[in-house]
Design a protein around this motif. Structure first.
Motif, PDB file in Angstrom:
ATOM      1  N   SER A  35       2.196  -3.506   2.514  1.00 13.07           N
ATOM      2  CA  SER A  35       1.302  -2.515   3.104  1.00 13.07           C
ATOM      3  C   SER A  35       1.787  -1.114   2.752  1.00 13.07           C
ATOM      4  CB  SER A  35       1.258  -2.679   4.631  1.00 13.07           C
ATOM      5  OG  SER A  35       2.553  -2.476   5.176  1.00 13.07           O
TER       6      SER A  35
ATOM      7  N   VAL B 268      -2.959   1.342   3.773  1.00 12.49           N
ATOM      8  CA  VAL B 268      -3.405   0.009   3.381  1.00 12.49           C
ATOM      9  C   VAL B 268      -2.722  -0.958   4.337  1.00 12.49           C
ATOM     10  CG1 VAL B 268      -3.479  -1.726   1.565  1.00 12.49           C
ATOM     11  CG2 VAL B 268      -3.663   0.683   0.964  1.00 12.49           C
TER      12      VAL B 268
ATOM     13  N   GLN C 279      -1.572   7.315   1.852  1.00 12.01           N
ATOM     14  CA  GLN C 279      -2.744   6.515   2.167  1.00 12.01           C
ATOM     15  C   GLN C 279      -2.381   5.457   3.200  1.00 12.01           C
ATOM     16  OE1 GLN C 279      -3.663   4.059  -1.478  1.00 12.01           O
ATOM     17  NE2 GLN C 279      -1.794   5.039  -2.157  1.00 12.01           N
TER      18      GLN C 279
ATOM     19  N   THR D 113      -7.595  -4.370  -2.366  1.00  9.83           N
ATOM     20  CA  THR D 113      -7.687  -4.111  -0.931  1.00  9.83           C
ATOM     21  C   THR D 113      -8.407  -2.789  -0.671  1.00  9.83           C
ATOM     22  OG1 THR D 113      -5.614  -5.297  -0.596  1.00  9.83           O
ATOM     23  CG2 THR D 113      -6.334  -3.862   1.185  1.00  9.83           C
TER      24      THR D 113
ATOM     25  N   THR E  16      -4.630  -2.781  -6.573  1.00  7.94           N
ATOM     26  CA  THR E  16      -4.959  -3.769  -5.550  1.00  7.94           C
ATOM     27  C   THR E  16      -6.464  -3.796  -5.367  1.00  7.94           C
ATOM     28  OG1 THR E  16      -4.558  -4.500  -3.279  1.00  7.94           O
ATOM     29  CG2 THR E  16      -4.748  -2.139  -3.616  1.00  7.94           C
TER      30      THR E  16
ATOM     31  N   PHE F 200      -7.347   1.589  -0.682  1.00 15.02           N
ATOM     32  CA  PHE F 200      -6.314   1.899  -1.670  1.00 15.02           C
ATOM     33  C   PHE F 200      -6.774   3.044  -2.571  1.00 15.02           C
ATOM     34  CE2 PHE F 200      -4.255   1.185  -5.835  1.00 15.02           C
ATOM     35  CZ  PHE F 200      -2.939   1.298  -5.431  1.00 15.02           C
TER      36      PHE F 200
END
Length: 199
Positions: free
Chosen positions: A80, A136, A134, A106, A104, A109
C-alpha cells in the motif's frame, strides 16, 4: 531461484503474448498471453525462464508511430501507499530497488511514481519512499528499473510491422526481470511476442 539452470529442462512451452498501449508515450506493462491470461512485464513463473524468440510492433494506423521496448530488473509485490511511504507486505518475485518505476491496476494510483529511497526494506518486505504522494489502500505493484532498450523510439511506418527481436537475437527474461513497451501514439501499435517458458 531467480535464474534457474536450463541445461536439464523438464518442460518448454510455446506462448504468444501481445499488448496495445492505450496512452501515448506511457510505459505499458500488462501483456496478455495465450488469448486470456495477464502476464505483467513478461516476467516468468518461479524457477522458469522466458526466452523471447520474437517481438514485433505492428502499426495499424495510417500515420507513423514510434516504438520503444525496455528491459530491466523487475519485481512484483503487494502493499500500500500512504503519502510518499510505500509499505510492502509480500514479494512475489524479484528484488525491490531504488529507481524502479511502479505500475498497478489499483484505483487511486498516480502514474510516473518511482521508488526514491529504501526504508526498512532491503529489497523485500518493509517500507520505501516513493516520488509521488498518494493513497493506495492495497494492491499488487509491478516495478521495473530501466537498464536496456532493445528498441528506442523507432519509427514504424503506417500499416507496417517492425521486427525488434527474432531468433538470431532472442532475449531471456528471468523471474527478477521484465519487459515493458511504449508507443508514441495511443492505440497505434500492437506489440506481439512469442516466447518459450523453460523450466
Amino acid at each position: 531461484m531467480a535464474n534457474p539452470n536450463i541445461v536439464n529442462v523438464t518442460s518448454i512451452y510455446g506462448n504468444v503474448a501481445y499488448v496495445t498501449p492505450s496512452a501515448a508515450a506511457t510505459q505499458t506493462f500488462n501483456w496478455t498471453y495465450n488469448g486470456a491470461t495477464a502476464l505483467p512485464m513478461l516476467t516468468p513463473a518461479v524457477s522458469t525462464v522466458n526466452r523471447v524468440t520474437s517481438l514485433t510492433a505492428a502499426n495499424t494506423t495510417s500515420s507513423a508511430a514510434t516504438a520503444t521496448v525496455i528491459t530491466g530488473q523487475a519485481s512484483i509485490f503487494t502493499g500500500s501507499i500512504s503519502g510518499t511511504t510505500l509499505t510492502v507486505t509480500a514479494v512475489t518475485s524479484g528484488t525491490i530497488a531504488v529507481g524502479m518505476t511502479l505500475y498497478t491496476t489499483t484505483s487511486g494510483f498516480t502514474t510516473a511514481t518511482t521508488i526514491t529511497a529504501l526504508g526498512t526494506g532491503t529489497g523485500g518486505t518493509g517500507t520505501y519512499t516513493v516520488s509521488v504522494s498518494q493513497t493506495v489502500a492495497s494492491g499488487t505493484f509491478y516495478a521495473i528499473a530501466t537498464s536496456a532498450y532493445p528498441a528506442y523510439q523507432i519509427s514504424v511506418p503506417p500499416n507496417a510491422t517492425l521486427v525488434i527481436i527474432d531468433k538470431t537475437n532472442s532475449l531471456y527474461v528471468t523471474e527478477n526481470q521484465g519487459v515493458v513497451v511504449a508507443s508514441g501514439t495511443a492505440n497505434a501499435l500492437t506489440f506481439n511476442a512469442t516466447f518459450e517458458a523453460i523450466s
